[in-house]
Design a protein around this motif. Sequence first.
Motif, PDB file in Angstrom:
ATOM      1  N   PHE A   1      -2.401   4.757  12.753  1.00 47.18           N
ATOM      2  CA  PHE A   1      -1.180   5.303  12.160  1.00 47.18           C
ATOM      3  C   PHE A   1      -0.111   5.582  13.199  1.00 47.18           C
ATOM      4  N   ARG A   2      -0.497   6.038  14.375  1.00 48.73           N
ATOM      5  CA  ARG A   2       0.499   6.300  15.428  1.00 48.73           C
ATOM      6  C   ARG A   2       1.120   5.013  15.949  1.00 48.73           C
ATOM      7  N   THR A   3       0.313   3.977  16.114  1.00 52.20           N
ATOM      8  CA  THR A   3       0.834   2.727  16.672  1.00 52.20           C
ATOM      9  C   THR A   3       1.522   1.866  15.625  1.00 52.20           C
ATOM     10  N   LEU A   4       1.053   1.923  14.378  1.00 51.98           N
ATOM     11  CA  LEU A   4       1.608   1.077  13.329  1.00 51.98           C
ATOM     12  C   LEU A   4       2.839   1.706  12.688  1.00 51.98           C
ATOM     13  N   PHE A   5       2.750   3.007  12.347  1.00 52.30           N
ATOM     14  CA  PHE A   5       3.821   3.662  11.595  1.00 52.30           C
ATOM     15  C   PHE A   5       4.417   4.896  12.294  1.00 52.30           C
ATOM     16  N   THR A   6       4.039   5.142  13.549  1.00 52.70           N
ATOM     17  CA  THR A   6       4.524   6.321  14.282  1.00 52.70           C
ATOM     18  C   THR A   6       4.252   7.600  13.483  1.00 52.70           C
TER      19      THR A   6
ATOM     20  N   ILE B   1       0.369  11.424   3.861  1.00 47.46           N
ATOM     21  CA  ILE B   1      -0.028  10.108   3.345  1.00 47.46           C
ATOM     22  C   ILE B   1      -1.086   9.483   4.250  1.00 47.46           C
ATOM     23  N   ALA B   2      -0.919   9.628   5.567  1.00 50.19           N
ATOM     24  CA  ALA B   2      -1.906   9.080   6.495  1.00 50.19           C
ATOM     25  C   ALA B   2      -3.280   9.696   6.236  1.00 50.19           C
ATOM     26  N   THR B   3      -3.309  10.988   6.019  1.00 50.06           N
ATOM     27  CA  THR B   3      -4.571  11.669   5.742  1.00 50.06           C
ATOM     28  C   THR B   3      -5.205  11.147   4.463  1.00 50.06           C
ATOM     29  N   GLU B   4      -4.401  10.927   3.434  1.00 52.26           N
ATOM     30  CA  GLU B   4      -4.920  10.450   2.160  1.00 52.26           C
ATOM     31  C   GLU B   4      -5.463   9.032   2.286  1.00 52.26           C
TER      32      GLU B   4
ATOM     33  N   LEU C   1      -0.774   3.752  -1.675  1.00 52.71           N
ATOM     34  CA  LEU C   1      -0.311   4.561  -0.549  1.00 52.71           C
ATOM     35  C   LEU C   1       0.337   3.682   0.529  1.00 52.71           C
ATOM     36  N   ILE C   2      -0.292   2.535   0.807  1.00 50.57           N
ATOM     37  CA  ILE C   2       0.266   1.626   1.811  1.00 50.57           C
ATOM     38  C   ILE C   2       1.601   1.057   1.334  1.00 50.57           C
ATOM     39  N   THR C   3       1.709   0.782   0.041  1.00 52.26           N
ATOM     40  CA  THR C   3       2.979   0.304  -0.505  1.00 52.26           C
ATOM     41  C   THR C   3       4.084   1.328  -0.282  1.00 52.26           C
ATOM     42  N   HIS C   4       3.777   2.596  -0.474  1.00 52.77           N
ATOM     43  CA  HIS C   4       4.766   3.658  -0.244  1.00 52.77           C
ATOM     44  C   HIS C   4       5.218   3.662   1.224  1.00 52.77           C
ATOM     45  N   LEU C   5       4.266   3.580   2.148  1.00 48.83           N
ATOM     46  CA  LEU C   5       4.609   3.565   3.573  1.00 48.83           C
ATOM     47  C   LEU C   5       5.440   2.336   3.930  1.00 48.83           C
ATOM     48  N   THR C   6       5.045   1.184   3.396  1.00 51.72           N
ATOM     49  CA  THR C   6       5.726  -0.067   3.725  1.00 51.72           C
ATOM     50  C   THR C   6       7.155  -0.075   3.195  1.00 51.72           C
ATOM     51  N   GLN C   7       7.333   0.330   1.942  1.00 56.78           N
ATOM     52  CA  GLN C   7       8.671   0.349   1.363  1.00 56.78           C
ATOM     53  C   GLN C   7       9.572   1.336   2.104  1.00 56.78           C
TER      54      GLN C   7
ATOM     55  N   PRO D   1      11.665   3.442  13.692  1.00 57.41           N
ATOM     56  CA  PRO D   1      11.124   3.493  15.059  1.00 57.41           C
ATOM     57  C   PRO D   1      10.637   2.118  15.492  1.00 57.41           C
ATOM     58  N   ASP D   2      10.548   1.923  16.801  1.00 57.28           N
ATOM     59  CA  ASP D   2      10.135   0.623  17.345  1.00 57.28           C
ATOM     60  C   ASP D   2       8.616   0.592  17.484  1.00 57.28           C
ATOM     61  N   ASP D   3       7.928   0.456  16.366  1.00 56.29           N
ATOM     62  CA  ASP D   3       6.471   0.415  16.385  1.00 56.29           C
ATOM     63  C   ASP D   3       5.984  -0.923  15.831  1.00 56.29           C
ATOM     64  N   LEU D   4       4.668  -1.048  15.636  1.00 57.82           N
ATOM     65  CA  LEU D   4       4.116  -2.324  15.203  1.00 57.82           C
ATOM     66  C   LEU D   4       4.601  -2.729  13.816  1.00 57.82           C
ATOM     67  N   ALA D   5       4.721  -1.767  12.898  1.00 62.11           N
ATOM     68  CA  ALA D   5       5.182  -2.097  11.550  1.00 62.11           C
ATOM     69  C   ALA D   5       6.595  -2.666  11.584  1.00 62.11           C
ATOM     70  N   THR D   6       7.471  -2.033  12.328  1.00 66.15           N
ATOM     71  CA  THR D   6       8.850  -2.520  12.434  1.00 66.15           C
ATOM     72  C   THR D   6       8.877  -3.919  13.051  1.00 66.15           C
ATOM     73  N   LYS D   7       8.079  -4.118  14.091  1.00 64.51           N
ATOM     74  CA  LYS D   7       8.038  -5.421  14.744  1.00 64.51           C
ATOM     75  C   LYS D   7       7.608  -6.513  13.776  1.00 64.51           C
ATOM     76  N   ILE D   8       6.570  -6.264  12.985  1.00 65.03           N
ATOM     77  CA  ILE D   8       6.056  -7.280  12.073  1.00 65.03           C
ATOM     78  C   ILE D   8       7.027  -7.525  10.923  1.00 65.03           C
ATOM     79  N   ILE D   9       7.576  -6.457  10.363  1.00 64.61           N
ATOM     80  CA  ILE D   9       8.489  -6.610   9.228  1.00 64.61           C
ATOM     81  C   ILE D   9       9.747  -7.371   9.629  1.00 64.61           C
ATOM     82  N   THR D  10      10.216  -7.181  10.845  1.00 66.49           N
ATOM     83  CA  THR D  10      11.467  -7.813  11.293  1.00 66.49           C
ATOM     84  C   THR D  10      11.258  -9.175  11.940  1.00 66.49           C
ATOM     85  N   THR D  11      10.018  -9.615  12.055  1.00 58.32           N
ATOM     86  CA  THR D  11       9.735 -10.936  12.625  1.00 58.32           C
ATOM     87  C   THR D  11       9.755 -11.986  11.521  1.00 58.32           C
TER      88      THR D  11
END
Length: 452
Positions: free
Chosen positions: A153-158, A165-168, A213-219, A231-241
């Motif tokens: 969660f820290r590396t993917l979504f900061t 949500i991460a806990t759930e 839950l993942i859909t909520h985070l992604t959207q 933030p400049d994390d893995l999720a942002t990198k993948i979504i913008t590639t």
Amino acid sequence: MSAPDLPPKPQARADRVSLWRYMRLFRQDILSAQPARLYRAWMAEFRTPFFRSYLINQPALVDEVLKARPMDFPKSDRVGEGLRPLLGASVFLTNGAEWQRQRRIIDPAFEGGRLRDTFPAMWAAGEAAVARISPGLREVEADMSHAAADVIFRTLFTLPIEDKIATEVFHQFRAYQRTQPILNAAAFLPLPKWMPRGHRAKTRTTAKAIRALITHLTQARMDQIQAGTAPDDLATKIITTHDPETGKGFSTQEMVDQVAIFFLAGHETSASALGWALYLLARDPSWQDRLAEEAEAVLTDSPDFAVMGKLRLAREIFREALRLYPPVPMMVRETTCPERFRDRDLSKGSQIVISPWHLHRHERLWDNPDGFDPARWVTENGKTCLREAFIPFSTGTRVCTGAGFAMVEGPLLLAMLMRKWRFATIPDRVPVPVAYLTVRAKDGIWLEVSGR
């Protein structure tokens, strides 16, 4: 001389295993269903009324399937059927052109430079894991699941694991992995597409909750990207590639599929390997103390990626845990045309089983195959087997995208934990490895923890 004290593994069966025995065991423990001869065989055939399955242990055959001709041996849907409710059409399950497109978008996020960028988040998760531990009796498999989820969660979504949500997601995943075996009914029977696939009701419900839950985070992340606040994390990198060939990126639904496999591959597998590594170290205080000394000498008080080049013993210990308890114990491929392996004719549609569990303990390949020996990696036998018979992350073009990520996370967290804590086994609580989604302990891994 007394027999060596070896780490536990499932008791292999001496007799041949029938289809019906597999059908009884696939919801429990597929590892103990395997006959003992597979730890010596180069190849074995398993017959059912509906298909032929061939387990291959000979390194040259494994290379043929995974390295030389991977597109001729796509992943089998017989395994994918069991995971599809959670993973959808993720990169873990797709084949051919669709898989290639997904990898072109995902791979840049896990290149070497990005590992350095994510290191501070990984370090913070390690510090949090050390702080959560306390003296006394602990179920460390659960602790490592918590720690590995925090890393993801820290590396993917900061987001730290304490985020609501991460806990759930974490708790839902813990429930899911205990209800979903590696194989379900569709792995053994030729079910038509319209027929139910044999998923348990709780498995379907939990998978649906995780994906929501993942859909909520992604959207939410896509909205942040649109607003320029992401933030400049893995999720942002993948979504913008964008795929360099088509110019298109992932849709929200496609990204949800990928995040699901990132969490499965990055959380489940790391948690499994870390839990078993702690158990192996608890069984051998001498190796544990050596790792604690290395950690004390190498680790600093703030994140410095350069320490990873100095944590040599931590890397060898983590690698040995991956050898003895590979998180993904079996991989299944399918022939797309007739083949001939070791003077046997394989028809189109045959299932090819590659088992890290058996390959990593193969009696004709490894010295002391069942023993815990981190020093093996500097021997000639260890170096040879590292090249030819060690595939915890698969190998070839379909090697796990996060393999480099895992080989930073695992040694780092082990070193950080050993620097502060001492772990000891409990005589009447010997963990028994079983195959759920990953190789876990049947009743958890219980250790006695004390401060250093």
